[in-house]
Scaffold this active site. Structure first.
Site, PDB file in Angstrom:
ATOM      1  N   GLU A 154       0.979  13.401   0.610  1.00  0.00           N
ATOM      2  CA  GLU A 154       1.778  13.101  -0.581  1.00  0.00           C
ATOM      3  C   GLU A 154       2.646  14.293  -0.988  1.00  0.00           C
ATOM      4  O   GLU A 154       3.812  14.139  -1.362  1.00  0.00           O
ATOM      5  CB  GLU A 154       0.869  12.752  -1.772  1.00  0.00           C
ATOM      6  N   ASP A 161     -10.017   1.195   2.311  1.00  0.00           N
ATOM      7  CA  ASP A 161     -10.311   1.968   1.097  1.00  0.00           C
ATOM      8  C   ASP A 161      -9.451   1.519  -0.085  1.00  0.00           C
ATOM      9  O   ASP A 161      -8.346   1.000   0.090  1.00  0.00           O
ATOM     10  CB  ASP A 161     -10.072   3.466   1.346  1.00  0.00           C
ATOM     11  N   GLU A 162     -10.006   1.769  -1.268  1.00  0.00           N
ATOM     12  CA  GLU A 162      -9.279   1.740  -2.541  1.00  0.00           C
ATOM     13  C   GLU A 162      -8.462   0.471  -2.786  1.00  0.00           C
ATOM     14  O   GLU A 162      -7.359   0.547  -3.344  1.00  0.00           O
ATOM     15  CB  GLU A 162      -8.339   2.957  -2.626  1.00  0.00           C
ATOM     16  N   ASP A 176       0.652   2.990   5.410  1.00  0.00           N
ATOM     17  CA  ASP A 176       0.179   3.134   4.037  1.00  0.00           C
ATOM     18  C   ASP A 176       1.320   2.692   3.135  1.00  0.00           C
ATOM     19  O   ASP A 176       2.436   2.456   3.623  1.00  0.00           O
ATOM     20  CB  ASP A 176      -0.231   4.592   3.738  1.00  0.00           C
ATOM     21  N   HIS A 235      -3.523  -0.503   0.085  1.00  0.00           N
ATOM     22  CA  HIS A 235      -2.535   0.493   0.535  1.00  0.00           C
ATOM     23  C   HIS A 235      -1.473  -0.188   1.401  1.00  0.00           C
ATOM     24  O   HIS A 235      -1.055   0.368   2.419  1.00  0.00           O
ATOM     25  CB  HIS A 235      -3.221   1.604   1.344  1.00  0.00           C
ATOM     26  N   TRP A 247      -3.785  14.361   4.061  1.00  0.00           N
ATOM     27  CA  TRP A 247      -2.935  13.396   3.362  1.00  0.00           C
ATOM     28  C   TRP A 247      -1.685  14.143   2.942  1.00  0.00           C
ATOM     29  O   TRP A 247      -1.749  15.314   2.557  1.00  0.00           O
ATOM     30  CB  TRP A 247      -3.681  12.840   2.139  1.00  0.00           C
ATOM     31  N   TYR A 301     -10.936  17.702   2.952  1.00  0.00           N
ATOM     32  CA  TYR A 301      -9.599  17.192   2.650  1.00  0.00           C
ATOM     33  C   TYR A 301      -8.639  18.377   2.610  1.00  0.00           C
ATOM     34  O   TYR A 301      -8.568  19.110   1.626  1.00  0.00           O
ATOM     35  CB  TYR A 301      -9.613  16.412   1.327  1.00  0.00           C
ATOM     36  N   PHE A 302      -7.909  18.532   3.702  1.00  0.00           N
ATOM     37  CA  PHE A 302      -7.066  19.721   3.830  1.00  0.00           C
ATOM     38  C   PHE A 302      -5.802  19.650   2.977  1.00  0.00           C
ATOM     39  O   PHE A 302      -4.954  20.530   3.059  1.00  0.00           O
ATOM     40  CB  PHE A 302      -6.709  19.964   5.300  1.00  0.00           C
TER      41      PHE A 302
HETATM   42  C1  ACM Z   1      -8.964   8.027   1.188  1.00  0.00           C
HETATM   43  O1  ACM Z   1      -8.852   9.226   0.940  1.00  0.00           O
HETATM   44  N1  ACM Z   1      -8.484   7.123   0.339  1.00  0.00           N
HETATM   45  C2  ACM Z   1      -9.633   7.545   2.389  1.00  0.00           C
END
Ligand code: ACM
Ligand code: ZN
Length: 749
Positions: A467, A323-324, A191, A268, A465, A415-416
């Site tokens: 971050e 994605d995105e 990423d 990404h 995720w 989404y944990f």
């Molecule tokens: C994502 O949460 N961008 C897959």
């Protein structure tokens, strides 16, 4: 013996058997995931050094199963003859009534018998025995279990780009995943924040793109977003060598876990393009996060990378992200625009699909199947792709309707990285609110699908995720205990899921997780209040629960602090107009939590009509036009169905039905910078008797900075002494595309 004595003895024996099997039944209820069918018997298997007798099991599987059994019985050995007692018999059968990963387990006082048609089934039977060992006071309680998973794909994802996590940490998570019968690990290896997998052909991916001069992602992302050389003294980050990856794959295989690597394209990819700028549209480093699709060399670059990835990972699936992706650079790039023209593509969505279809065909040629995030549908779906739905469920539904397989991992449930308890007291998270109960409430197969379409929902996955997650112990804190709920979503049939059964079990498993050295969130011991508004009776019924168990809730209604003598909460409390209720949790006559205050209010506007001069947004509708006067307050989650979202200004008119004395107007807004939810820039409140002539009674400017951390709730209201029939409430937001304001209720006192 007289017959009376005989009957009495029979009675004593029968009572003993029932109480033993009751005890065993209680233990069986604590298994996570709950087996499909359990028949509890009395007694237990109490041998400490059982022998293990295999039938029809390959040598490799034997040694893997024995290793797992040694986790339960360190002295266990393989038997060469089938002992009469103290034996664990493991048989790989060809019994056609068993399906893949299913098992039959029969625990008697003398033996443990395990049957399955594959390694997965055998291993899960042993994992069930391992759980029973933790859960029972002594021995393994006798019972007969026939068990089978609901979904073939039971996944957990980990982002190792935003922060890097060690091989040891990954292995530890794989152990726990298998213990809860999860079988797919989605490894988000690349990423924009760092590349984490050694690719022999492109060394700069790991000598440069895997390192940053900052450990903390926030410092990197909100700073200069620089990478650095591996040898730089400030270098933080890391990558997995191909040897390490092989080691992790082999480790996972022994636990019946398939590792699915994700190599994120075409977006990404800031880190890739800083190391190899020739694959960006501008050809310069730090100019784009998206690869140049119009450049044929990009395709060669990607297929070279994916060749190494396919070689390394035995997984049938390879995840390619998708994605995105931002379209800005593609719009300005002559190579990308040429390709659009040459191929007759409609737009940049189709441009992305053009690349992804080529990549799919390349992967298929290597014998692999492709998975992508749900954006891969947007410009036309590749012929054989599996879709991972994350922007809600829509992508999964659409894929299934098109005859493609889909995996559900919707952000609102799975989404944990979202908060699992009050954001005010939790470590900083990216936003959102997903307590254990919300995760558990998720149903992965939408009702709207036909039977045939439903069969395309092949599984469920939660994503972590990272971050805002810098350390391994913090990662565990976010994964557990929510993974326990995920495990039941993946394994149990919808009709056998049961929150009342699951919650005490999850509480009990906190001890097991601790014994395994996992830093789990300890389940909130906040009291959770639920209100039921009865418009006919004009009352609010307030009930309390606590997810931490067992607990004793005591409360007062006179404004004093609850003590050990205060009323213990047993049943809902009915409130006519307003009340102040203080609650706390007690244990052994001691208060063990802060006092929480609830102020249920049957306010004057409940049930009154609200009209919208500017519509609310179409995503966060809550209960439509009834929302702002339904008496229900929003909680910590803007998606909880009580908060209504506005992506333009708020401009609503409340009709009180008759001229009414107004002493106070309370309107709460939420602010949470992560998902772009902000307080209004200013609010104006007007009143009118006839709905035509208005007088402004209040102007409020916001004084809370936009970058304030965490989730905030603030009243933009009015106090005074007025009378009117109509109230017009307006809130202005700073123009920013995609930003929201959220309101839960207009309360009139
Ligand atoms: C994502 O949460 N961008 C897959
Ligand atoms: Zn380009």
């Amino acid at each position: 013996m007289t017959s009376i004595k005989k009957i009495f003895l029979l009675f004593v024996v029968a009572t003993f058997i029932i109480s033993c099997s009751n005890k065993n039944a209680k233990v069986a209820e604590l298994l996570i995931p709950q087996p499909a069918q359990t028949e509890v018997k009395s007694g237990s298997f109490n041998y400490e050094t059982p022998s293990v007798y295999f039938t029809n099991v390959t040598d490799t599987n034997k040694s893997n199963l024995l290793e797992l059994i040694k986790g339960i019985y360190p002295e266990a050995t393989e038997a060469t003859a089938e002992d009469a007692s103290g034996v664990i018999r493991i048989t790989q059968t060809i019994d056609s009534t068993l399906t893949s990963e299913s098992y039959r387990l029969n625990i008697t006082k003398k033996s443990i018998d395990i049957e399955a048609i594959d390694f997965g089934g055998l291993i899960y039977a042993i994992q069930t025995v391992a759980q029973l060992q933790y859960l029972a006071e002594e021995g393994i309680p006798c019972m007969q279990i026939t068990d089978t998973p609901r979904f073939a794909y039971r996944g957990m994802h980990l982002d190792v780009s935003r922060h890097f996590f060690s091989v040891e940490f990954i292995k530890k998570q794989l152990d726990v995943m298998s213990f809860y019968k999860m079988n797919r690990f989605h490894w988000h290896l690349t990423d924009g924040a760092g590349w984490r997998i050694e690719i022999k052909k492109y060394p700069r991916l790991t000598t440069f793109a895997a390192w940053r001069p900052y450990n903390n992602w926030k410092e990197f992302w909100f700073g200069e977003r620089l990478y650095c050389d591996q040898n730089d003294e400030k270098a933080k980050g890391g990558y997995y060598t191909q040897e390490e990856i092989k080691e992790v794959i082999a480790y996972a295989q022994k636990l019946n876990i398939t590792i699915i690597p994700e190599i994120e394209i075409p977006g990404h990819s800031d880190e890739v393009l800083a190391a190899y700028p020739e694959y960006s549209c501008k050809g310069k480093p730090y100019t784009s996060g998206e690869m140049c699709i119009g450049n044929e060399n990009t395709y060669t670059f990607l297929t070279n990378i994916l060749s190494e990835v396919c070689e390394l990972f035995p997984s049938e699936y390879i995840h390619i992200g998708g994605d995105e992706a931002d379209h800005k650079n593609w719009k300005e790039c002559s190579k990308c625009q040429n390709l659009i023209r040459k191929q007759g593509l409609k737009d940049e969505h189709e441009l992305q699909s053009h690349l992804i279809k080529r990549i799919e065909s390349f992967l298929n040629s290597k014998g692999k199947q492709m998975i992508g995030w749900d954006e891969i549908i947007d410009g036309g779906l590749s012929p054989n792709a599996t879709v991972m739905a994350w922007r809600g469920e829509a992508g999964g539904i659409k894929a299934a309707q098109m005859g493609h397989d889909a995996i559900m991992t919707p952000g609102n449930w799975l989404y944990f990285d979202a908060y699992q308890d009050n954001p005010a007291t939790e470590p900083e998270a990216i936003g959102g609110y997903l307590p254990l109960s919300r995760v558990y409430s998720y149903e992965p197969v939408p009702d709207s699908l036909t039977v045939e379409e439903k069969s395309h929902i092949i599984g469920v996955q939660a994503n972590l995720w990272t971050e805002y997650i810098q350390t391994e112990s913090h990662a565990e804190y976010m994964i557990y205990p929510r993974l326990l709920a995920l495990s039941e979503l993946c394994w149990c049939k919808a009709e056998t899921k049961n929150w009342e059964r699951f919650l005490p079990a999850a509480n009990r498993h906190l001890d097991i997780l601790k014994a395994k050295g996992i830093n789990a969130h300890q389940i909130s011991n906040s009291v959770i209040a639920t209100e039921v508004v009865d418009i006919e009776k004009q009352t609010i019924e307030l009930s309390f629960r606590c997810d931490k168990m067992p607990v004793e809730i005591r409360y007062t209604q006179d404004g004093t602090e609850p003590t050990k003598e205060s009323t213990q909460y047993k049943k809902p409390i009915s409130v006519k107009d307003s009340a102040i209720i203080k609650v706390a949790i007690f244990q052994n006559d001691k208060r063990i939590t802060e006092v929480q205050t609830f102020t249920p209010l049957y306010h004057k506007a409940i049930g009154k009509k609200v009209s919208y001069n500017i519509p609310h947004c179409s995503h966060y509708v809550a209960k439509g036009e009834a929302t702002l006067t339904d008496g229900y307050n929003g909680g910590a989650s803007y998606g909880d169905g009580s908060w209504q979202g506005f992506n333009k200004d708020v401009d609503v008119v409340l009709d009180m039905g008759e001229v009414t004395a107004i002493k106070e107007i309370e309107v709460n807004f939420m602010q949470q910078a992560g998902p772009w939810i902000w307080f209004p820039e200013y609010v104006d409140i007007y009143m009118s008797e006839d709905g035509e002539t208005w007088r402004k009674v209040k102007h409020i400017d916001n004084d809370v900075p936009r970058d304030t951390e965490g989730m905030l709730i603030k009243n933009f209201g009015f106090t005074g002494d007025e009378t009117c029939r109509y109230i017009r409430y307006t809130a202005h937001q700073l123009p920013k595309q995609g930003a929201y304001m959220f309101i839960d209720e207009i309360k009139i006192k």
